[in-house]
Design an enzyme around this catalytic site. Structure first.
Site, PDB file in Angstrom:
ATOM      1  N   ASP A 109       9.564 -15.470  27.980  1.00 59.07           N
ATOM      2  CA  ASP A 109       8.829 -14.193  28.657  1.00 59.07           C
ATOM      3  C   ASP A 109       7.797 -13.807  27.671  1.00 59.07           C
ATOM      4  O   ASP A 109       7.739 -14.199  26.618  1.00 59.07           O
ATOM      5  CB  ASP A 109       9.760 -13.229  28.826  1.00 59.07           C
ATOM      6  CG  ASP A 109      10.886 -12.975  27.965  1.00 59.07           C
ATOM      7  OD1 ASP A 109      10.589 -13.486  26.734  1.00 59.07           O
ATOM      8  OD2 ASP A 109      11.959 -12.460  28.044  1.00 59.07           O
ATOM      9  N   GLU A 114      15.195  -7.988  35.242  1.00 58.88           N
ATOM     10  CA  GLU A 114      15.843  -6.858  35.230  1.00 58.88           C
ATOM     11  C   GLU A 114      16.851  -6.571  36.333  1.00 58.88           C
ATOM     12  O   GLU A 114      16.685  -7.014  37.450  1.00 58.88           O
ATOM     13  CB  GLU A 114      15.057  -5.748  35.258  1.00 58.88           C
ATOM     14  CG  GLU A 114      13.936  -5.597  34.135  1.00 58.88           C
ATOM     15  CD  GLU A 114      14.309  -5.141  32.905  1.00 58.88           C
ATOM     16  OE1 GLU A 114      15.924  -5.106  32.474  1.00 58.88           O
ATOM     17  OE2 GLU A 114      13.713  -4.325  32.191  1.00 58.88           O
TER      18      GLU A 114
HETATM   19  C1  GLP Z   1      14.677  -8.904  25.243  1.00 58.78           C
HETATM   20  C2  GLP Z   1      13.983 -10.187  25.808  1.00 58.78           C
HETATM   21  C3  GLP Z   1      15.351 -10.931  26.004  1.00 58.78           C
HETATM   22  C4  GLP Z   1      16.212 -11.035  24.758  1.00 58.78           C
HETATM   23  C5  GLP Z   1      16.842  -9.500  24.785  1.00 58.78           C
HETATM   24  C6  GLP Z   1      17.776  -9.193  23.483  1.00 58.78           C
HETATM   25  O1  GLP Z   1      13.980  -7.850  26.025  1.00 58.78           O
HETATM   26  N1  GLP Z   1      13.339 -10.167  26.785  1.00 58.78           N
HETATM   27  O2  GLP Z   1      14.946 -12.324  25.953  1.00 58.78           O
HETATM   28  O3  GLP Z   1      17.018 -12.002  24.590  1.00 58.78           O
HETATM   29  O4  GLP Z   1      16.204  -8.707  25.424  1.00 58.78           O
HETATM   30  O5  GLP Z   1      17.209  -8.618  22.658  1.00 58.78           O
HETATM   31  P1  GLP Z   1      17.617  -8.575  21.344  1.00 58.78           P
HETATM   32  O6  GLP Z   1      18.290  -9.905  20.696  1.00 58.78           O
HETATM   33  O7  GLP Z   1      16.489  -7.749  20.531  1.00 58.78           O
HETATM   34  O8  GLP Z   1      19.048  -7.481  21.545  1.00 58.78           O
END
Ligand code: GLP
Length: 254
Positions: free
Chosen positions: A76, A152
């Site tokens: 993404d 989402e």
């Molecule tokens: C983000 C990304 C995801 C990621 C997730 C967890 O928003 N779009 O790909 O894996 O949320 O993020 P974090 O590892 O910072 O908790």
């Protein structure tokens, strides 16, 4: 409640041990010439650090082969942020992998957050993944609301690559990268869909920290549902999950 048959779950003592185990799997996949699906987020930072260390410790010829064969597609990107914006996922990937490993720009692919037509860009990106033969190993983090990539809730299991509106919960979750200001987090993103993620030949879900314990339990042990997009992973025939003890603390294990 049980874990699905065939799911491989590894529980490690801490995030660094998780990172080492994940890096070992990623390196093995790269050495087999796999197309990787990559993720961003705090969970992946130690993973990429450990992966760089392993690659840079390889004998020259092996290291060169891994780097020459590298093909990856990120999940993404924020709409409106390009690689020169420090909070873009493109910049994160440059910093975490491209620079330390000396990869050339086209080897780490991401959706173009600066594309004039985000919907068209999502279509182009999806076709790019397909043209590479699809993803062999998809690395995934877990959003605190159960999102994978930026899918989402609510989200069906067959959502395509698309541009979507980020939820307030996700903008809050990711605010730390934007000076703690949820309002500064872009409102939209382009993400590979649950359909693309579930089409990967194998999936590796990585989760650390007590804050994700409850959503990890829902994702793996409640019946799959649109309200928890990660729960569709239960339908994947080759799902590996590597977590630390804190994230695993709410799982019901026999
Ligand atoms: C983000 C990304 C995801 C990621 C997730 C967890 O928003 N779009 O790909 O894996 O949320 O993020 P974090 O590892 O910072 O908790």
């Amino acid at each position: 409640m049980t874990l699905q048959d065939g799911l491989q779950l590894q529980i490690k003592p801490d995030p660094q041990a998780v990172a080492e185990a994940v890096a070992e799997l990623l390196l093995g996949a790269l050495q087999r010439g796999a197309v990787l699906g990559l993720a961003t987020g705090r969970t992946m930072q130690p993973v990429y650090g450990a992966l760089c260390a392993r690659i840079n410790a390889l004998p020259d010829a092996q290291r060169a082969a891994v780097l020459a064969g590298w093909r990856s597609f990120n999940l993404d990107e924020y709409v409106g942020l390009g690689p020169h914006h420090p909070q873009s996922f493109a910049a994160c990937m440059n910093q975490a992998l491209a620079v330390p490993l000396g990869l050339s720009p086209g080897q780490l692919q991401l959706p173009d957050g600066l594309a004039v037509d985000s919907a068209a860009e999502a279509g182009r990106y999806s076709r790019l993944v397909a043209a590479a033969g699809g993803i062999d190993l998809q690395l995934l983090g877990l959003g605190s609301n159960g999102h994978i990539g930026f899918n989402e809730p609510p989200c069906p299991p067959d959502a395509p690559c698309r541009c979507l509106q980020l939820s307030p919960a996700t903008r809050q979750q990711n605010a730390s990268a934007f000076g703690g200001q949820a309002d500064a987090v872009p409102e939209q993103a382009i993400t590979l869909g649950t359909r693309d993620i579930l089409a990967a030949r194998s999936v590796l879900l990585v989760v650390t920290g007590a804050a994700k314990a409850a959503i990890l339990r829902c994702s793996l042990q409640d019946p799959p549902c649109p309200e928890v997009p990660a729960s569709w992973l239960q339908n994947h025939p080759r799902l590996q999950v590597i977590v630390d003890a804190a994230a695993a603390s709410a799982l019901q294990l026999r």
